[in-house]
Design a protein around this motif. Sequence first.
Motif, PDB file in Angstrom:
ATOM      1  N   SER A 283      18.119 105.627 -18.818  1.00  0.00           N
ATOM      2  CA  SER A 283      18.023 104.862 -17.580  1.00  0.00           C
ATOM      3  C   SER A 283      19.403 104.623 -16.974  1.00  0.00           C
ATOM      4  O   SER A 283      19.518 104.105 -15.869  1.00  0.00           O
ATOM      5  CB  SER A 283      17.315 103.522 -17.819  1.00  0.00           C
ATOM      6  N   ARG A 284      20.443 104.992 -17.722  1.00  0.00           N
ATOM      7  CA  ARG A 284      21.809 105.040 -17.189  1.00  0.00           C
ATOM      8  C   ARG A 284      22.255 106.494 -17.269  1.00  0.00           C
ATOM      9  O   ARG A 284      22.293 107.090 -18.341  1.00  0.00           O
ATOM     10  CB  ARG A 284      22.736 104.148 -18.005  1.00  0.00           C
ATOM     11  N   ARG A 285      22.605 107.066 -16.147  1.00  0.00           N
ATOM     12  CA  ARG A 285      22.831 108.505 -16.082  1.00  0.00           C
ATOM     13  C   ARG A 285      24.256 108.912 -16.451  1.00  0.00           C
ATOM     14  O   ARG A 285      25.214 108.205 -16.141  1.00  0.00           O
ATOM     15  CB  ARG A 285      22.536 109.000 -14.666  1.00  0.00           C
ATOM     16  N   VAL A 286      24.347 110.069 -17.092  1.00  0.00           N
ATOM     17  CA  VAL A 286      25.638 110.724 -17.316  1.00  0.00           C
ATOM     18  C   VAL A 286      25.469 112.184 -16.911  1.00  0.00           C
ATOM     19  O   VAL A 286      24.776 112.953 -17.585  1.00  0.00           O
ATOM     20  CB  VAL A 286      26.100 110.639 -18.783  1.00  0.00           C
ATOM     21  N   PHE A 287      26.074 112.556 -15.791  1.00  0.00           N
ATOM     22  CA  PHE A 287      26.083 113.947 -15.347  1.00  0.00           C
ATOM     23  C   PHE A 287      27.376 114.594 -15.835  1.00  0.00           C
ATOM     24  O   PHE A 287      28.421 113.937 -15.915  1.00  0.00           O
ATOM     25  CB  PHE A 287      26.018 114.023 -13.818  1.00  0.00           C
ATOM     26  N   TYR A 288      27.308 115.878 -16.138  1.00  0.00           N
ATOM     27  CA  TYR A 288      28.509 116.543 -16.635  1.00  0.00           C
ATOM     28  C   TYR A 288      28.529 118.008 -16.208  1.00  0.00           C
ATOM     29  O   TYR A 288      27.488 118.616 -15.933  1.00  0.00           O
ATOM     30  CB  TYR A 288      28.601 116.434 -18.160  1.00  0.00           C
ATOM     31  N   ALA A 289      29.743 118.567 -16.148  1.00  0.00           N
ATOM     32  CA  ALA A 289      29.920 119.970 -15.769  1.00  0.00           C
ATOM     33  C   ALA A 289      31.196 120.494 -16.419  1.00  0.00           C
ATOM     34  O   ALA A 289      32.213 119.791 -16.459  1.00  0.00           O
ATOM     35  CB  ALA A 289      30.008 120.113 -14.253  1.00  0.00           C
ATOM     36  N   LEU A 290      31.134 121.705 -16.927  1.00  0.00           N
ATOM     37  CA  LEU A 290      32.303 122.352 -17.529  1.00  0.00           C
ATOM     38  C   LEU A 290      32.852 123.388 -16.559  1.00  0.00           C
ATOM     39  O   LEU A 290      32.148 124.320 -16.169  1.00  0.00           O
ATOM     40  CB  LEU A 290      31.919 123.019 -18.850  1.00  0.00           C
ATOM     41  N   GLN A 291      34.089 123.210 -16.165  1.00  0.00           N
ATOM     42  CA  GLN A 291      34.724 124.130 -15.227  1.00  0.00           C
ATOM     43  C   GLN A 291      36.167 124.381 -15.650  1.00  0.00           C
ATOM     44  O   GLN A 291      36.954 123.445 -15.788  1.00  0.00           O
ATOM     45  CB  GLN A 291      34.705 123.560 -13.798  1.00  0.00           C
ATOM     46  N   ARG A 292      36.511 125.654 -15.908  1.00  0.00           N
ATOM     47  CA  ARG A 292      37.886 126.074 -16.201  1.00  0.00           C
ATOM     48  C   ARG A 292      38.562 125.213 -17.262  1.00  0.00           C
ATOM     49  O   ARG A 292      39.675 124.719 -17.091  1.00  0.00           O
ATOM     50  CB  ARG A 292      38.723 126.069 -14.923  1.00  0.00           C
ATOM     51  N   GLY A 293      37.865 125.031 -18.368  1.00  0.00           N
ATOM     52  CA  GLY A 293      38.454 124.326 -19.497  1.00  0.00           C
ATOM     53  C   GLY A 293      38.466 122.819 -19.382  1.00  0.00           C
ATOM     54  O   GLY A 293      39.042 122.130 -20.234  1.00  0.00           O
ATOM     55  N   LYS A 294      37.839 122.281 -18.339  1.00  0.00           N
ATOM     56  CA  LYS A 294      37.749 120.830 -18.184  1.00  0.00           C
ATOM     57  C   LYS A 294      36.290 120.401 -18.126  1.00  0.00           C
ATOM     58  O   LYS A 294      35.470 121.056 -17.472  1.00  0.00           O
ATOM     59  CB  LYS A 294      38.462 120.362 -16.912  1.00  0.00           C
ATOM     60  N   LEU A 295      35.992 119.314 -18.817  1.00  0.00           N
ATOM     61  CA  LEU A 295      34.650 118.738 -18.769  1.00  0.00           C
ATOM     62  C   LEU A 295      34.692 117.523 -17.849  1.00  0.00           C
ATOM     63  O   LEU A 295      35.382 116.543 -18.130  1.00  0.00           O
ATOM     64  CB  LEU A 295      34.193 118.317 -20.168  1.00  0.00           C
ATOM     65  N   TYR A 296      33.975 117.624 -16.745  1.00  0.00           N
ATOM     66  CA  TYR A 296      33.899 116.527 -15.783  1.00  0.00           C
ATOM     67  C   TYR A 296      32.626 115.717 -16.051  1.00  0.00           C
ATOM     68  O   TYR A 296      31.582 116.285 -16.377  1.00  0.00           O
ATOM     69  CB  TYR A 296      33.854 117.064 -14.353  1.00  0.00           C
ATOM     70  N   PHE A 297      32.696 114.410 -15.875  1.00  0.00           N
ATOM     71  CA  PHE A 297      31.511 113.570 -16.061  1.00  0.00           C
ATOM     72  C   PHE A 297      31.485 112.474 -15.000  1.00  0.00           C
ATOM     73  O   PHE A 297      32.528 112.048 -14.495  1.00  0.00           O
ATOM     74  CB  PHE A 297      31.466 112.969 -17.469  1.00  0.00           C
ATOM     75  N   HIS A 298      30.275 112.025 -14.669  1.00  0.00           N
ATOM     76  CA  HIS A 298      30.127 111.013 -13.618  1.00  0.00           C
ATOM     77  C   HIS A 298      28.750 110.375 -13.731  1.00  0.00           C
ATOM     78  O   HIS A 298      27.803 110.994 -14.220  1.00  0.00           O
ATOM     79  CB  HIS A 298      30.279 111.652 -12.237  1.00  0.00           C
ATOM     80  N   TYR A 299      28.634 109.143 -13.240  1.00  0.00           N
ATOM     81  CA  TYR A 299      27.343 108.456 -13.228  1.00  0.00           C
ATOM     82  C   TYR A 299      26.518 108.815 -11.998  1.00  0.00           C
ATOM     83  O   TYR A 299      25.345 108.455 -11.904  1.00  0.00           O
ATOM     84  CB  TYR A 299      27.548 106.935 -13.271  1.00  0.00           C
ATOM     85  N   ASN A 300      27.114 109.543 -11.038  1.00  0.00           N
ATOM     86  CA  ASN A 300      26.437 109.863  -9.784  1.00  0.00           C
ATOM     87  C   ASN A 300      26.529 111.357  -9.512  1.00  0.00           C
ATOM     88  O   ASN A 300      27.625 111.928  -9.505  1.00  0.00           O
ATOM     89  CB  ASN A 300      27.073 109.068  -8.641  1.00  0.00           C
ATOM     90  N   LEU A 301      25.383 111.989  -9.287  1.00  0.00           N
ATOM     91  CA  LEU A 301      25.339 113.439  -9.104  1.00  0.00           C
ATOM     92  C   LEU A 301      26.094 113.881  -7.856  1.00  0.00           C
ATOM     93  O   LEU A 301      26.896 114.824  -7.897  1.00  0.00           O
ATOM     94  CB  LEU A 301      23.883 113.905  -9.025  1.00  0.00           C
ATOM     95  N   LYS A 302      25.851 113.219  -6.744  1.00  0.00           N
ATOM     96  CA  LYS A 302      26.490 113.620  -5.490  1.00  0.00           C
ATOM     97  C   LYS A 302      28.007 113.474  -5.578  1.00  0.00           C
ATOM     98  O   LYS A 302      28.763 114.327  -5.087  1.00  0.00           O
ATOM     99  CB  LYS A 302      25.941 112.784  -4.333  1.00  0.00           C
ATOM    100  N   LYS A 303      28.464 112.406  -6.226  1.00  0.00           N
ATOM    101  CA  LYS A 303      29.906 112.188  -6.347  1.00  0.00           C
ATOM    102  C   LYS A 303      30.549 113.218  -7.277  1.00  0.00           C
ATOM    103  O   LYS A 303      31.670 113.676  -7.028  1.00  0.00           O
ATOM    104  CB  LYS A 303      30.179 110.768  -6.836  1.00  0.00           C
TER     105      LYS A 303
END
Length: 472
Positions: free
Chosen positions: A99-119
Motif C-alpha cells: 500500500s506504499r509504493r516503490v517504483f524502480y528502474a535500472l539504467q546504465r549501472g544505476k538503480l533509480y527508485f521513487h514513490y511516484n511513477l510519473k516523477k
Amino acid sequence: MGGFHGHIDLESLTHQVTHDANPTGEPIVNKSGEDTIYADGFIYNLPQLLTKQATTESELLTSLHNTSPQNFPLSLKGEFTSVVCLDDKIEIATNHSCSRRVFYALQRGKLYFHYNLKKLQAVLVANGFRSTPNPVALRSMLSIGGVFGNQTCVAGINILRAGEKIVVTKNNWHIHRYYLPDSKPTSLSKDDYLEELHSRFLTAVKQQYQHPINSNFQLLSGGLDSRQNLSLAKQNGITQEAVLCFGQTDYRDHWISKEIAEHYGINYEFVSLENGDYLKNIDENTLAVDGLNFYASSAHFNYALDKSKTAQPIIHTGQIGRTIFTEHAFGMWQNVSEYSALLCSSRFADSINSELKTEMELYDDMDVFYLNNRLYRVISSGCFVAQKKGYIVSPFADPEVQNLAYTMPNEWKKSGKLQWEYLWKYHKEVMQFSQEEYGRPVRSFPEMFAGKVQNKLRNIYYKKVNKHPEKL
C-alpha cells in the motif's frame, strides 16, 4: 503524499536518498557512522515496539534490523517504506501489502527508485532515457482491470510486489520477498481457530487506535466489515468520534450506516455520489493510483475525502475484510482466460496468458496469488488516494491476521458461513442491524443462504432486462 526517492550506483554503492514530506511528518532516521536506516509513513505498532524495547524511535530501527536483517520490514506494521544503507549493502522495502509504493528502474549501472511513477519517469527522461509504454501491462489493464506482478504501464519501470525489498550489493542486485502468507490449512478446530482469529483482530485494532497521532475516525458502510471494525474498537474500550459513509442517497449503505451510527451516538457524515460528479476529476484519480488500476478505481473515495468535513489523517476501515472469510480467490478457475473474463474483459486475455501464468507459478496457492495480484492492488488504490491526506488502516490487513486467515480450510469459506458464525459469536450486537446485501437483519445461516439465492435470481432478471429492455 511523499516518501523516499533517489538512486544507487551499483559499481561503487554511492547513493542519494531524498525524502518528500508526508501527512504524518518526517521519517524516522537512525544514523550510526556510515550506516543509516530510514522508515517513513504510519507504523501503527510503533508504541508497542518502543515499550517492549525501552528505547528511542531511531535506535529501535537499528535494534530491529540487527535482530532480523532479512525480515526487518516485517517487524513494522502499517503503511510505510524503509531504506537501509549499510557499508556493503542497501535495501529498499515496501510494506507487506504494497500500500506504499516503490517504483524502480535500472539504467546504465544505476538503480533509480521513487514513490511516484510519473516523477520517476521524469527523472529518467531528464537523464536521457527514453520512455515508452509497456504493451503487456496495457493489455493486462484492458483484460483484468489492472496490472499484475511487478509491472507498470511504463516499459523499464517496475514496482515492488507486496512484501518485497530491493537488495543492492556491489555490482549486483536482486529482489527479496520477506513476506508471503502461509496457505497450509490450519490444524486448529473451528472454535479454536475463531478464538485465535478474534484475538488477533483485537490486537490489531488496539495497535491501530492507540498510536499517538491516531484519530477515532472510520468509514462505515452498510456492510459487515466496517461494522465489525466498529465492534472491535468498542471491545477495546475505544469510542469512535466520527464515521463517514458515501454512496447513493437513501440506498442501503446510507440508511443502514446511519442507523448504526445513531445507535452508538457517533457523529455521522454522508457524502452523496448522486449525478456521477465523482467521475469529473478522473485524471486526478488516475495519477493518484499511478495507472496501476482502472482509471475509475477509488474515484468515489477520492471524491468523498475531498467533500468530507470530518475526515482525519488516520482513516480506520474494514478493507479486505470479507474476502478473507470467503472463496474470494478464483482458485477454482485455473484457466487464465476464464480468470480474465471473470474480472474484466476476455477480449485481450489471450495476449497476456503467458505472462500471467508465469506470475501464477510464483505462488503455491491461488488464494495467495489473487491476494497479491488483485486484492492488494484494489485496496491499495484506496490507500494511494488517501495518502494525499493521511493513511488507511484495517485490522483485516494486519499481517498477523493475514497469516492466520490464509490457513483457513476451503470448506470453511463456502458461502461465507464462517464469517456469519464469527460475527454472531463475537459481534452479536452489530448483527442486529440490517445487512447491506439483503436489506434486513439475517439471524440464521439458512436465511442468509436464501438471501443469496434471492439476490442471484434478481441479478439474472436484471441481466435479461438490460439485454432486452423492449420486452418490459
